[in-house]
Every structure is written in structure tokens, then in C-alpha cells.
Design a protein around this motif. Structure first.
Motif, short mmCIF file in Angstrom:
data_model
loop_
_atom_site.label_atom_id
_atom_site.label_comp_id
_atom_site.label_asym_id
_atom_site.label_seq_id
_atom_site.Cartn_x
_atom_site.Cartn_y
_atom_site.Cartn_z
N ILE A 180 0.84 -1.20 0.00
CA ILE A 180 0.00 0.00 0.00
C ILE A 180 0.88 1.25 0.00
O ILE A 180 1.73 1.42 0.88
N PRO A 181 0.68 2.14 -0.99
CA PRO A 181 1.54 3.32 -1.10
C PRO A 181 0.98 4.52 -0.34
O PRO A 181 -0.20 4.51 0.05
N PRO A 182 1.78 5.55 -0.13
CA PRO A 182 1.27 6.75 0.55
C PRO A 182 0.46 7.64 -0.38
O PRO A 182 -0.23 8.55 0.08
N ASN A 183 0.54 7.39 -1.71
CA ASN A 183 -0.09 8.29 -2.68
C ASN A 183 -0.89 7.52 -3.74
O ASN A 183 -0.59 7.60 -4.94
N PRO A 184 -1.92 6.77 -3.34
CA PRO A 184 -2.66 5.95 -4.30
C PRO A 184 -3.21 6.71 -5.50
O PRO A 184 -3.06 6.29 -6.65
N ALA A 185 -3.87 7.84 -5.25
CA ALA A 185 -4.49 8.59 -6.35
C ALA A 185 -3.46 9.09 -7.35
O ALA A 185 -3.67 9.06 -8.56
N GLU A 186 -2.33 9.53 -6.84
CA GLU A 186 -1.26 10.02 -7.72
C GLU A 186 -0.73 8.89 -8.61
O GLU A 186 -0.48 9.08 -9.80
N LEU A 187 -0.58 7.70 -8.04
CA LEU A 187 -0.10 6.56 -8.81
C LEU A 187 -1.10 6.18 -9.91
O LEU A 187 -0.73 5.95 -11.06
N LEU A 188 -2.38 6.12 -9.54
CA LEU A 188 -3.41 5.71 -10.51
C LEU A 188 -3.60 6.73 -11.61
O LEU A 188 -4.03 6.38 -12.72
N GLY A 189 -3.28 7.98 -11.33
CA GLY A 189 -3.44 9.04 -12.32
C GLY A 189 -2.18 9.33 -13.11
O GLY A 189 -2.15 10.25 -13.93
N SER A 190 -1.15 8.53 -12.91
CA SER A 190 0.14 8.79 -13.55
C SER A 190 0.21 8.30 -14.99
O SER A 190 -0.61 7.48 -15.44
N LYS A 191 1.20 8.79 -15.72
CA LYS A 191 1.43 8.31 -17.08
C LYS A 191 1.84 6.84 -17.06
O LYS A 191 1.52 6.07 -17.98
#
Length: 230
Positions: free
Chosen positions: A130-141
Motif C-alpha cells: 500500500i503506497p502513501p499516494n494511491p491517487a497520484e499513482l493511478l493518475g500517472s502516465k
């Protein structure tokens, strides 16, 4: 003994594999057929399954849908994109050391991380740590590139995501998938919650394929469509 019970409980949720001739399994096949006929203009290959709130049955639904697609002969990848409360590794009795998060972070590649299940043609990509930044990862290129790679290798990809009203993750993924299925629980999900979840998905140009009513009792044979989730 508690962890073993938990694993057993999750494995029992795979009714489509354990009892493919049951009325519940037939309902999943009907859902599969409805998805296939939901669009005449394009193939529905990347599907997001989510719910308005927690414990409404979306993880059970997506796992069983993955099984019935594989039983149809499709090469299927089930991705645990619930990077806040992942459960897919429990359902399929897998480790979660590597998965979606390690692939996105370039710590592992897709081919080595995907796990083949006991169901022929069904593969799983666990969430990973589990990462600290789920939304950022899912929205990444990196996520866009990964979906592209997946669709070159698999016929169907199904994403299990967090509930729509809890965090923005489902909205981010809905924008990247061909369609979204909203799972609602009979007697639990309030109409306003379902309506708000629908609007949230449409606001990001998500395509809603339909809703699945979960935990609805069938009078004829006294089955429940599904039991409790998460």
C-alpha cells in the motif's frame, strides 16, 4: 486459526468457480452477456468495478466476473487497484509482496508480477504494498502505459477500485476504462448515495455500463445473490 478462516471465507466468494451451475453463477454469466451487448460501437475490454461505499460487494463481484470471462475462453487479468484496502490476494490466496504498485514504481515488470490462477486463462495482478499516494499513482502516465501494455497481452482487464464516495481513485480509473459497473447493496445503499456516485463518475466522463444489485434475496430458492463483502 483466524487467518486461515479469513482465507477460507474469501475463497468461498468464488462461487462461479466452486459451483458454476448455481443460480448465482448464472447471474454472473448474464451480467457478462449484458456487458458484451452494452456497446455496439466498440469492444468493452477495460472494465472498472466499484461501489458508492464500503462493504457493498464490489470485490466479490469483480472476482466472479473475472472467472466467468475466463470460462468463456477470454484471457483475463484482474487488477487489484484498491490501493487502500486490497483484498484480491486474499480471494486467490496469493502473496502481496509485488503487484500494481511495484510495477508502477518500476520496481518490477508486468510479466513477472502477474500470477496465473487455478482458473485457466485467469490471471491476477495484486495491489502490491500500500503506497502513501494511491491517487497520484493511478493518475500517472505510468498507469496509462500499463493499461496499454495489459490490453496488448490480455483480452479483458477488470479493475477492483475503492468506493467512489470515499476517495477520488475510482473517478481517476473510470476515465481510463471503457466502462464502469456500480455495485449497490440491497437494503444498505441509500438512493442518494447511488445517485451521487453515478454523478461523480459521469463528471469525469466515465461510461457507466450499469449497476448490479447485490445481496438481493431470491424468493424462489432462498439464495442470496452474494453474501457480505470485505
Amino acid at each position: 486459526m483466524a487467518p486461515k478462516k479469513k482465507l477460507s471465507d474469501h475463497k468461498r466468494k468464488l462461487i462461479t468457480r466452486l459451483n458454476p451451475k448455481s443460480p448465482i453463477s448464472e447471474q454472473y454469466r448474464t451480467i457478462r452477456t449484458n456487458i458484451q451487448f452494452s456497446s455496439v460501437d466498440k469492444d468493452i475490454r477495460a472494465i472498472l468495478v466499484t461501489s458508492p461505499g464500503p462493504s457493498e460487494g464490489k470485490s466479490t463481484t469483480v472476482a466472479n466476473l473475472a472467472v466467468v470471462y475466463a470460462q468463456q475462453g477470454k484471457k483475463v487479468l484482474l487488477v487489484d487497484a484498491d490501493l487502500r484496502k486490497p483484498t484480491v490476494h486474499y480471494t486467490f490466496n496469493l502473496t502481496n509482496t509485488f503487484g500494481l504498485t511495484t510495477v508502477l514504481a518500476k520496481q518490477a515488470n508486468l510479466t513477472d508480477t502477474v500470477v496465473q490462477t487455478n482458473e485457466e486463462k485467469l490471471f491476477v495482478l495484486p495491489s502490491g504494498p500500500i503506497p502513501p499516494n494511491p491517487a497520484e499513482l493511478l493518475g500517472s502516465k505510468a498507469m496509462d502505459d500499463l493499461i496499454e501494455d495489459i490490453l496488448q497481452e490480455f483480452d479483458i482487464v477488470l479493475f477492483d477500485s475503492p468506493p467512489v464516495l470515499a476517495v477520488t481513485d475510482a473517478q481517476i480509473l473510470a476515465n481510463r476504462c471503457d466502462g464502469t459497473i456500480l455495485v449497490v447493496s440491497s437494503g444498505k445503499t441509500e438512493f442518494e448515495q447511488a445517485a451521487k456516485a453515478k454523478e461523480s463518475l459521469l463528471s469525469v466522463n466515465g461510461t457507466i455500463l450499469g449497476a448490479i444489485l447485490n445481496n438481493k434475496k431470491v424468493k424462489k430458492d432462498q439464495y442470496y445473490y452474494y453474501n457480505h463483502e470485505e
